[in-house]
Enzyme design. Sequence first.
Site, PDB file in Angstrom:
ATOM      1  N   ASN A 120      43.399  40.534  46.769  1.00  0.00           N
ATOM      2  CA  ASN A 120      43.310  41.205  47.873  1.00  0.00           C
ATOM      3  C   ASN A 120      41.841  41.737  47.937  1.00  0.00           C
ATOM      4  O   ASN A 120      41.482  42.592  47.261  1.00  0.00           O
ATOM      5  CB  ASN A 120      44.080  42.342  47.822  1.00  0.00           C
ATOM      6  CG  ASN A 120      43.936  43.260  49.116  1.00  0.00           C
ATOM      7  OD1 ASN A 120      43.257  42.911  49.928  1.00  0.00           O
ATOM      8  ND2 ASN A 120      44.677  44.491  49.205  1.00  0.00           N
ATOM      9  N   LYS A 149      40.296  43.184  50.058  1.00  0.00           N
ATOM     10  CA  LYS A 149      40.137  44.369  50.989  1.00  0.00           C
ATOM     11  C   LYS A 149      38.711  43.991  51.941  1.00  0.00           C
ATOM     12  O   LYS A 149      38.462  43.180  52.208  1.00  0.00           O
ATOM     13  CB  LYS A 149      40.073  45.523  50.110  1.00  0.00           C
ATOM     14  CG  LYS A 149      41.221  45.660  49.130  1.00  0.00           C
ATOM     15  CD  LYS A 149      41.493  46.944  48.376  1.00  0.00           C
ATOM     16  CE  LYS A 149      42.788  47.076  47.581  1.00  0.00           C
ATOM     17  NZ  LYS A 149      42.991  48.287  46.983  1.00  0.00           N
ATOM     18  N   HIS A 163      50.115  47.194  53.351  1.00  0.00           N
ATOM     19  CA  HIS A 163      49.339  47.788  52.451  1.00  0.00           C
ATOM     20  C   HIS A 163      49.304  49.525  52.431  1.00  0.00           C
ATOM     21  O   HIS A 163      49.153  49.763  53.572  1.00  0.00           O
ATOM     22  CB  HIS A 163      48.092  47.138  52.181  1.00  0.00           C
ATOM     23  CG  HIS A 163      47.378  47.440  50.912  1.00  0.00           C
ATOM     24  ND1 HIS A 163      46.891  48.684  50.918  1.00  0.00           N
ATOM     25  CD2 HIS A 163      47.214  46.651  49.885  1.00  0.00           C
ATOM     26  CE1 HIS A 163      46.121  48.648  49.415  1.00  0.00           C
ATOM     27  NE2 HIS A 163      46.563  47.565  48.983  1.00  0.00           N
ATOM     28  N   GLU A 175      47.061  51.098  51.801  1.00  0.00           N
ATOM     29  CA  GLU A 175      46.051  51.725  52.666  1.00  0.00           C
ATOM     30  C   GLU A 175      45.915  51.659  53.977  1.00  0.00           C
ATOM     31  O   GLU A 175      45.741  52.529  54.824  1.00  0.00           O
ATOM     32  CB  GLU A 175      44.690  50.801  52.112  1.00  0.00           C
ATOM     33  CG  GLU A 175      44.101  51.223  50.762  1.00  0.00           C
ATOM     34  CD  GLU A 175      43.471  50.225  50.062  1.00  0.00           C
ATOM     35  OE1 GLU A 175      43.102  48.948  50.649  1.00  0.00           O
ATOM     36  OE2 GLU A 175      43.312  50.200  48.677  1.00  0.00           O
ATOM     37  N   GLU A 216      53.560  48.546  44.900  1.00  0.00           N
ATOM     38  CA  GLU A 216      52.070  49.020  44.286  1.00  0.00           C
ATOM     39  C   GLU A 216      52.134  50.529  44.604  1.00  0.00           C
ATOM     40  O   GLU A 216      51.891  51.059  45.527  1.00  0.00           O
ATOM     41  CB  GLU A 216      50.975  48.503  45.476  1.00  0.00           C
ATOM     42  CG  GLU A 216      50.829  47.049  45.545  1.00  0.00           C
ATOM     43  CD  GLU A 216      49.741  46.548  45.982  1.00  0.00           C
ATOM     44  OE1 GLU A 216      48.926  45.921  45.495  1.00  0.00           O
ATOM     45  OE2 GLU A 216      49.180  47.095  47.058  1.00  0.00           O
ATOM     46  N   GLY A 274      43.388  51.216  42.572  1.00  0.00           N
ATOM     47  CA  GLY A 274      41.837  51.510  42.742  1.00  0.00           C
ATOM     48  C   GLY A 274      41.658  52.689  41.976  1.00  0.00           C
ATOM     49  O   GLY A 274      40.536  53.172  42.011  1.00  0.00           O
ATOM     50  N   SER A 327      45.554  48.418  39.984  1.00  0.00           N
ATOM     51  CA  SER A 327      44.565  48.470  38.635  1.00  0.00           C
ATOM     52  C   SER A 327      44.923  47.362  37.609  1.00  0.00           C
ATOM     53  O   SER A 327      45.056  47.766  36.590  1.00  0.00           O
ATOM     54  CB  SER A 327      44.652  49.603  38.034  1.00  0.00           C
ATOM     55  OG  SER A 327      44.195  50.531  38.958  1.00  0.00           O
TER      56      SER A 327
HETATM   57  P1  PGA Z   1      43.407  47.592  42.886  1.00  0.00           P
HETATM   58  O1  PGA Z   1      44.255  47.211  44.363  1.00  0.00           O
HETATM   59  O2  PGA Z   1      43.829  46.235  41.937  1.00  0.00           O
HETATM   60  O3  PGA Z   1      42.100  47.796  42.909  1.00  0.00           O
HETATM   61  O4  PGA Z   1      44.125  48.618  42.002  1.00  0.00           O
HETATM   62  C1  PGA Z   1      45.404  46.510  44.163  1.00  0.00           C
HETATM   63  C2  PGA Z   1      45.724  46.469  45.707  1.00  0.00           C
HETATM   64  O5  PGA Z   1      45.603  47.529  46.645  1.00  0.00           O
HETATM   65  O6  PGA Z   1      46.424  45.607  46.176  1.00  0.00           O
END
Ligand code: PGA
Length: 257
Positions: A9, A11, A96, A98, A168, A174, A214
């Site tokens: 992803n 983003k 997601h 976010e 997640e 992140g 992460s």
């Molecule tokens: P990350 O993000 O690996 O940077 O923690 C995962 C995601 O949001 O899909």
Amino acid sequence: MRRKFVAGNWKMNTLGQSAAELARALAQAWPRAKPQVEVAVCPPFPYLASVGAALAGSGIELGAQNVSHEKPGALTGEIAIEMLRDLGCRWVILGHSERRRLMGETDALISKKVTAALAGGVPAILCVGETLAQREAGQTWAVLDAQMQGSLAGVEAVAMNDVVIAYEPVWAIGTGVTATTAQAQSAHAHLRRWLSIRYNPDVAGQTRILYGGSVKPDNAQSLLGQPDVDGALVGGASLKAADFLAIVRAAESIINP
Ligand code: PGA
């Protein structure tokens, strides 16, 4: 057996040149589809076409990060599922955290998007996950159940062939903090039980549940080695070809040690 699946992803990262370079590096390293591990990357909308071109003929699939639930028409700034299919998208990430948190997406809206994606022939990667406060308050299972119930409202068992779940935990996205293998496994087992009750044991047995939050080369193997962890949705580490490929190889090595 569930085929392992590693999806990147990207983003709101990359520009035209860096997106194409990253895609080319991945395509070179993974030139053909392999039966053991499915691999996809989800770049920002403006680069879907160029990344798709760079991936053409490789073993890596293209995905998008969002879609409108509406049909094509007068909706300034939105993207229809027909457009994603036209661009060769094989996947769309929906729900997601976010988007839930920062863009105000509700389970009701996400379920409309899931329905639109499936009706439009583009399988969905549906994300669910609890915040740290919810986990600490002992609400993790209730939060996951509500998100699954709401986001999959109206999705019948037969359509679940085209749905992948991504667990997640919001506190791991992140942040560099990863769920322990035990936390991930127990959440995935919980989600699989939910699928069995809501649908049936066949759906529960065949639906892939990815872990996200992460995931890095050094923790991928232990996370992906858990019995109910069928792959990873990778954010930050998917922006470096070497790191993403190391995660893909970790998935492969679990099947072919
Ligand atoms: P990350 O993000 O690996 O940077 O923690 C995962 C995601 O949001 O899909």
